[in-house]
Design a protein around this motif. Structure first.
Motif, PDB file in Angstrom:
ATOM      1  N   LYS A  48       0.828  -1.205   0.000  1.00 58.66           N
ATOM      2  CA  LYS A  48       0.000   0.000   0.000  1.00 58.66           C
ATOM      3  C   LYS A  48       0.867   1.261   0.000  1.00 58.66           C
ATOM      4  N   THR A  49       1.924   1.258   0.789  1.00 55.55           N
ATOM      5  CA  THR A  49       2.818   2.410   0.865  1.00 55.55           C
ATOM      6  C   THR A  49       3.457   2.709  -0.480  1.00 55.55           C
ATOM      7  N   LEU A  50       3.809   1.647  -1.194  1.00 52.79           N
ATOM      8  CA  LEU A  50       4.478   1.812  -2.481  1.00 52.79           C
ATOM      9  C   LEU A  50       3.512   1.981  -3.650  1.00 52.79           C
ATOM     10  N   GLY A  51       2.237   1.736  -3.397  1.00 53.48           N
ATOM     11  CA  GLY A  51       1.270   1.767  -4.483  1.00 53.48           C
ATOM     12  C   GLY A  51       1.413   0.596  -5.435  1.00 53.48           C
ATOM     13  N   LEU A  52       1.920  -0.547  -4.939  1.00 53.23           N
ATOM     14  CA  LEU A  52       2.052  -1.725  -5.779  1.00 53.23           C
ATOM     15  C   LEU A  52       0.675  -2.265  -6.140  1.00 53.23           C
ATOM     16  N   PRO A  53       0.483  -2.728  -7.367  1.00 57.31           N
ATOM     17  CA  PRO A  53      -0.769  -3.421  -7.675  1.00 57.31           C
ATOM     18  C   PRO A  53      -0.849  -4.700  -6.852  1.00 57.31           C
ATOM     19  N   SER A  54      -2.031  -5.042  -6.414  1.00 55.92           N
ATOM     20  CA  SER A  54      -2.206  -6.240  -5.600  1.00 55.92           C
ATOM     21  C   SER A  54      -3.417  -7.021  -6.083  1.00 55.92           C
ATOM     22  N   VAL A  55      -3.309  -8.336  -5.995  1.00 56.36           N
ATOM     23  CA  VAL A  55      -4.386  -9.240  -6.369  1.00 56.36           C
ATOM     24  C   VAL A  55      -4.654 -10.151  -5.182  1.00 56.36           C
ATOM     25  N   VAL A  56      -5.889 -10.140  -4.712  1.00 54.45           N
ATOM     26  CA  VAL A  56      -6.293 -10.959  -3.564  1.00 54.45           C
ATOM     27  C   VAL A  56      -7.314 -11.980  -4.046  1.00 54.45           C
ATOM     28  N   THR A  57      -7.125 -13.228  -3.669  1.00 52.91           N
ATOM     29  CA  THR A  57      -8.058 -14.261  -4.108  1.00 52.91           C
ATOM     30  C   THR A  57      -8.407 -15.201  -2.970  1.00 52.91           C
ATOM     31  N   ALA A  58      -9.583 -15.822  -3.083  1.00 55.35           N
ATOM     32  CA  ALA A  58     -10.072 -16.757  -2.064  1.00 55.35           C
ATOM     33  C   ALA A  58     -10.668 -17.979  -2.741  1.00 55.35           C
ATOM     34  N   SER A  59     -10.580 -19.112  -2.057  1.00 60.17           N
ATOM     35  CA  SER A  59     -11.142 -20.363  -2.549  1.00 60.17           C
ATOM     36  C   SER A  59     -12.293 -20.787  -1.642  1.00 60.17           C
ATOM     37  N   LEU A  60     -13.452 -20.990  -2.213  1.00 56.59           N
ATOM     38  CA  LEU A  60     -14.634 -21.421  -1.449  1.00 56.59           C
ATOM     39  C   LEU A  60     -14.875 -20.541  -0.225  1.00 56.59           C
ATOM     40  N   ALA A  61     -14.945 -19.245  -0.490  1.00 57.68           N
ATOM     41  CA  ALA A  61     -15.115 -18.295   0.618  1.00 57.68           C
ATOM     42  C   ALA A  61     -16.432 -18.493   1.359  1.00 57.68           C
ATOM     43  N   ASP A  62     -17.430 -19.057   0.693  1.00 56.32           N
ATOM     44  CA  ASP A  62     -18.710 -19.304   1.343  1.00 56.32           C
ATOM     45  C   ASP A  62     -18.748 -20.666   2.025  1.00 56.32           C
ATOM     46  N   GLY A  63     -17.664 -21.420   1.931  1.00 57.23           N
ATOM     47  CA  GLY A  63     -17.593 -22.744   2.531  1.00 57.23           C
ATOM     48  C   GLY A  63     -16.697 -22.755   3.752  1.00 57.23           C
ATOM     49  N   PRO A  64     -16.124 -23.910   4.067  1.00 58.92           N
ATOM     50  CA  PRO A  64     -15.342 -24.052   5.299  1.00 58.92           C
ATOM     51  C   PRO A  64     -14.067 -23.227   5.335  1.00 58.92           C
ATOM     52  N   ASN A  65     -13.532 -22.846   4.160  1.00 56.30           N
ATOM     53  CA  ASN A  65     -12.307 -22.043   4.169  1.00 56.30           C
ATOM     54  C   ASN A  65     -12.536 -20.648   4.727  1.00 56.30           C
ATOM     55  N   GLY A  66     -13.756 -20.160   4.636  1.00 55.55           N
ATOM     56  CA  GLY A  66     -14.096 -18.862   5.204  1.00 55.55           C
ATOM     57  C   GLY A  66     -13.643 -17.691   4.350  1.00 55.55           C
ATOM     58  N   PRO A  67     -13.970 -16.486   4.792  1.00 54.62           N
ATOM     59  CA  PRO A  67     -13.619 -15.275   4.035  1.00 54.62           C
ATOM     60  C   PRO A  67     -12.154 -14.889   4.217  1.00 54.62           C
ATOM     61  N   ILE A  68     -11.694 -13.999   3.354  1.00 54.41           N
ATOM     62  CA  ILE A  68     -10.350 -13.429   3.496  1.00 54.41           C
ATOM     63  C   ILE A  68     -10.255 -12.694   4.831  1.00 54.41           C
ATOM     64  N   MET A  69      -9.099 -12.811   5.471  1.00 47.80           N
ATOM     65  CA  MET A  69      -8.872 -12.098   6.731  1.00 47.80           C
ATOM     66  C   MET A  69      -9.220 -10.619   6.570  1.00 47.80           C
ATOM     67  N   PRO A  70     -10.011 -10.067   7.480  1.00 46.63           N
ATOM     68  CA  PRO A  70     -10.379  -8.653   7.352  1.00 46.63           C
ATOM     69  C   PRO A  70      -9.187  -7.713   7.412  1.00 46.63           C
ATOM     70  N   GLU A  71      -8.102  -8.152   8.045  1.00 48.55           N
ATOM     71  CA  GLU A  71      -6.912  -7.309   8.111  1.00 48.55           C
ATOM     72  C   GLU A  71      -6.356  -7.025   6.714  1.00 48.55           C
ATOM     73  N   ILE A  72      -6.523  -7.966   5.794  1.00 48.71           N
ATOM     74  CA  ILE A  72      -6.018  -7.772   4.431  1.00 48.71           C
ATOM     75  C   ILE A  72      -6.900  -6.805   3.657  1.00 48.71           C
ATOM     76  N   THR A  73      -8.195  -7.030   3.675  1.00 53.21           N
ATOM     77  CA  THR A  73      -9.096  -6.152   2.917  1.00 53.21           C
ATOM     78  C   THR A  73      -9.115  -4.738   3.491  1.00 53.21           C
ATOM     79  N   LYS A  74      -8.877  -4.619   4.773  1.00 51.95           N
ATOM     80  CA  LYS A  74      -8.815  -3.280   5.374  1.00 51.95           C
ATOM     81  C   LYS A  74      -7.656  -2.475   4.792  1.00 51.95           C
ATOM     82  N   ILE A  75      -6.568  -3.155   4.458  1.00 55.97           N
ATOM     83  CA  ILE A  75      -5.383  -2.476   3.929  1.00 55.97           C
ATOM     84  C   ILE A  75      -5.437  -2.347   2.413  1.00 55.97           C
ATOM     85  N   LEU A  76      -5.778  -3.438   1.735  1.00 49.86           N
ATOM     86  CA  LEU A  76      -5.679  -3.490   0.272  1.00 49.86           C
ATOM     87  C   LEU A  76      -6.992  -3.214  -0.446  1.00 49.86           C
TER      88      LEU A  76
END
Length: 205
Positions: A48-76
């Motif tokens: 975020k500080t450098l303005g780097l492009p970032s790609v965040v992905t999740a597998s079966l977010a609605d299933g047992p793996n759960g959602p992406i950690m909120p700490e990541i989405t809060k930043i990126l």
């Protein structure tokens, strides 16, 4: 120039955060979860500080793996590529297209779990000519044995296994750079030892 000597810069790298999901994180035991979370936040704040492009992905977010950690989405930010079922994120056309769209060939990559979510797309990306930096301490897995086996396989394939603080230092390159002090603060915010270094510096200023 050999890809093994060409360094990261703010202009040649993209960050890929793969499957850092709440349901997966709770089962990881190769490092304390709070340490892993702190390392993940440090890596994301660097991007975020450098303005780097970032790609965040999740597998079966609605299933047992759960959602992406909120700490990541809060930043990126809230944009997450929710894969339909591909275990290897590189097999997702949306994920791969997002990486390709940046036009960058160096991928700073982290994932949970290390031996699947990080390793499989790292191997696939290397096979297609990308230069992958696997950030091992912003990833996690079931135990130390699995982590070590993953590191061996990654290095055998030519993936650069590294740590988030090393990535930060490499991409910063010079304390006199435009983002030097900001990146130093990121390091201080997420490593206890460097926090003391910065505190000592400011106390003398």
């Amino acid at each position: 120039m050999s890809k093994f000597s060409e360094v990261l810069t703010p202009d040649n790298a993209v960050l890929a955060m793969i499957d850092h999901q709440t349901g997966l994180l709770v089962s990881c035991a190769d490092e304390h979860p709070l340490v892993v979370k702190n390392n993940i936040q440090g890596l994301c704040n660097m991007a975020k500080t450098l303005g780097l492009p970032s790609v965040v992905t999740a597998s079966l977010a609605d299933g047992p793996n759960g959602p992406i950690m909120p700490e990541i989405t809060k930043i990126l930010g809230d944009k997450v590529i929710n894969r339909e079922g591909e275990i290897n994120a590189w097999h997702s056309s949306e994920f791969k297209s997002a990486i390709e769209a940046t036009g960058r060939k160096k991928i700073i990559m982290a994932g949970i779990v290390t031996d699947v979510c990080l390793m499989f797309p790292a191997l696939s990306a290397v096979e297609e000519g990308y230069d992958v930096y696997a950030v091992i301490d912003a990833s996690a897995t079931w135990n130390k044995t699995v982590q070590q086996a993953s590191i061996h396989r990654l290095t055998q394939a030519g993936v650069k296994v590294t740590t988030w603080a090393s990535v930060l230092a490499e991409i910063m390159s010079d304390w006199r750079s435009d983002k030097g002090m900001e990146l130093g603060q990121v390091l201080a915010d997420h490593t206890t030892s460097y926090n003391y270094v910065m505190n000592s510096y400011f106390a003398r200023s």
